[in-house]
Design an enzyme around this catalytic site. Structure first.
Site, PDB file in Angstrom:
ATOM      1  CG  ASP A  96     -33.380  17.717 -49.762  1.00  0.00           C
ATOM      2  OD1 ASP A  96     -33.649  18.136 -48.621  1.00  0.00           O
ATOM      3  OD2 ASP A  96     -32.553  18.264 -50.506  1.00  0.00           O
TER       4      ASP A  96
ATOM      5  CG  ASP B  65     -29.454  19.173 -37.975  1.00  0.00           C
ATOM      6  OD1 ASP B  65     -28.890  18.774 -36.953  1.00  0.00           O
ATOM      7  OD2 ASP B  65     -28.902  19.127 -39.098  1.00  0.00           O
TER       8      ASP B  65
ATOM      9  NE  ARG C 257     -37.126  18.060 -51.647  1.00  0.00           N
ATOM     10  CZ  ARG C 257     -36.620  18.757 -50.640  1.00  0.00           C
ATOM     11  NH1 ARG C 257     -36.972  18.478 -49.409  1.00  0.00           N
ATOM     12  NH2 ARG C 257     -35.765  19.728 -50.848  1.00  0.00           N
TER      13      ARG C 257
ATOM     14  CG  PHE D 193     -28.108  13.781 -44.044  1.00  0.00           C
ATOM     15  CD1 PHE D 193     -28.047  15.100 -43.603  1.00  0.00           C
ATOM     16  CD2 PHE D 193     -28.801  13.508 -45.217  1.00  0.00           C
ATOM     17  CE1 PHE D 193     -28.649  16.117 -44.329  1.00  0.00           C
ATOM     18  CE2 PHE D 193     -29.403  14.527 -45.952  1.00  0.00           C
ATOM     19  CZ  PHE D 193     -29.317  15.831 -45.499  1.00  0.00           C
TER      20      PHE D 193
ATOM     21  CE  LYS E  85     -30.550  14.920 -38.083  1.00  0.00           C
ATOM     22  NZ  LYS E  85     -29.538  15.401 -39.051  1.00  0.00           N
TER      23      LYS E  85
ATOM     24  N   GLY F 236     -39.110  20.584 -47.235  1.00  0.00           N
ATOM     25  CA  GLY F 236     -39.046  19.340 -46.467  1.00  0.00           C
ATOM     26  C   GLY F 236     -40.335  18.855 -45.840  1.00  0.00           C
TER      27      GLY F 236
ATOM     28  CD  GLU G  88     -38.014  22.705 -39.949  1.00  0.00           C
ATOM     29  OE1 GLU G  88     -38.435  22.443 -41.090  1.00  0.00           O
ATOM     30  OE2 GLU G  88     -37.049  23.439 -39.708  1.00  0.00           O
ATOM     31  CG  ASP G  89     -37.961  18.872 -42.867  1.00  0.00           C
ATOM     32  OD1 ASP G  89     -37.651  19.773 -42.067  1.00  0.00           O
ATOM     33  OD2 ASP G  89     -37.351  18.701 -43.938  1.00  0.00           O
TER      34      ASP G  89
HETATM   35  P1  IMP Z   1     -31.671  23.380 -38.768  1.00  0.00           P
HETATM   36  O1  IMP Z   1     -31.854  24.813 -39.157  1.00  0.00           O
HETATM   37  O2  IMP Z   1     -30.218  22.994 -38.651  1.00  0.00           O
HETATM   38  O3  IMP Z   1     -32.474  22.963 -37.550  1.00  0.00           O
HETATM   39  O4  IMP Z   1     -32.117  22.502 -39.988  1.00  0.00           O
HETATM   40  C1  IMP Z   1     -33.402  22.493 -40.413  1.00  0.00           C
HETATM   41  C2  IMP Z   1     -33.532  22.021 -41.845  1.00  0.00           C
HETATM   42  O5  IMP Z   1     -32.370  21.356 -42.322  1.00  0.00           O
HETATM   43  C3  IMP Z   1     -34.625  21.012 -41.930  1.00  0.00           C
HETATM   44  O6  IMP Z   1     -35.868  21.630 -42.159  1.00  0.00           O
HETATM   45  C4  IMP Z   1     -34.196  20.156 -43.090  1.00  0.00           C
HETATM   46  O7  IMP Z   1     -34.677  20.697 -44.291  1.00  0.00           O
HETATM   47  C5  IMP Z   1     -32.702  20.212 -43.061  1.00  0.00           C
HETATM   48  N1  IMP Z   1     -32.154  19.016 -42.388  1.00  0.00           N
HETATM   49  C6  IMP Z   1     -31.659  18.927 -41.150  1.00  0.00           C
HETATM   50  N2  IMP Z   1     -31.269  17.673 -40.856  1.00  0.00           N
HETATM   51  C7  IMP Z   1     -31.559  16.940 -41.955  1.00  0.00           C
HETATM   52  C8  IMP Z   1     -31.432  15.536 -42.272  1.00  0.00           C
HETATM   53  O8  IMP Z   1     -30.964  14.679 -41.492  1.00  0.00           O
HETATM   54  N3  IMP Z   1     -31.859  15.163 -43.509  1.00  0.00           N
HETATM   55  C9  IMP Z   1     -32.387  16.043 -44.411  1.00  0.00           C
HETATM   56  N4  IMP Z   1     -32.531  17.352 -44.153  1.00  0.00           N
HETATM   57  C10 IMP Z   1     -32.125  17.788 -42.928  1.00  0.00           C
HETATM   58 MG    MG Z   2     -36.622  21.902 -44.179  1.00  0.00          MG
END
Ligand code: IMP
Ligand code: MG
Length: 184
Positions: free
Chosen positions: A170, A114, A176, A163, A142, A55, A110-111
């Site tokens: 992606d 979440d 992407r 999302f 977020k 990402g 990190e992109d």
């Molecule tokens: P987390 O572990 O739930 O914080 O999620 C982190 C990863 O989930 C990010 O690095 C993204 O690759 C993916 N992700 C979380 N939210 C989104 C979104 O809204 N769109 C696309 N990818 C997401």
């Molecule tokens: Mg990611």
């Protein structure tokens, strides 16, 4: 081609519900983040920019060009998502760099933050490698993660609870390559 046609060409004809951040807004934001990072790390100290793939690949490539210091770049592949749109809670390390952390300011890129699951699993693992400092730089946040082991030091945008796709993000490995960030 008009912008809307270009977008449809890149999404394979799937219309987006809306554009959340334009390419111009992202570029301004990334420039600012690069400047903040440059100012935060004392001159002469080593910086390792560690991108979380996949990402972060576009964000990282733009970000490092806005950091006006020598930097080392490496990547980490952690997978927490299947093909859906909600986090599974599992984090798998698929690629781990052999870069030395000792004595370096490690910036984990990190992109999007979440649920925080990815970072909560990764931070303790990376701390064990004894970096001089370890900070998180996230383009999007977020702000729904309740118990982050470490808050991101640099955040580009406080993202809506939707999302998001594009600029590296992606959905099932698609979108992407959108130059902006949109909502599916
Ligand atoms: P987390 O572990 O739930 O914080 O999620 C982190 C990863 O989930 C990010 O690095 C993204 O690759 C993916 N992700 C979380 N939210 C989104 C979104 O809204 N769109 C696309 N990818 C997401
Ligand atoms: Mg990611």
């Amino acid at each position: 081609m008009a912008d809307s046609e270009l977008t449809l060409a890149r999404t394979g004809g799937v219309p987006l519900s809306r554009i959340v951040y334009t390419a111009e807004q992202i570029a301004d934001c990334v420039r600012d983040m690069g400047r903040q990072i440059t100012e935060a790390i004392p001159e002469g100290e080593e910086i390792l920019v560690l991108g979380l793939l996949k990402g972060s690949f576009i964000f990282l490539s733009d970000l490092v060009r806005e950091i006006t210091r020598p930097v080392q770049v490496d990547f980490l592949v952690a997978s927490s998502y299947g093909s859906g749109t909600t986090s599974s809670g599992q984090v798998k390390l698929l690629y781990d760099p052999d870069a030395e952390f000792k004595g370096k300011h490690v910036i984990l890129v990190e992109d999007i933050v979440d649920s925080g699951t990815t970072l909560n699993r990764l931070i303790p693992m990376l701390e064990e490698r004894e970096p001089r400092s370890l900070e998180i730089c996230a383009l999007l946040h977020k702000h729904i993660a309740a118990n982050l082991v470490r808050e991101a030091r640099w955040v580009g945008f406080d993202a809506p609870h939707e999302f998001l796709i594009g600029y590296g993000l992606d959905h099932s490995e698609k979108y992407r390559n959108l130059p902006f960030i949109g909502s599916l």
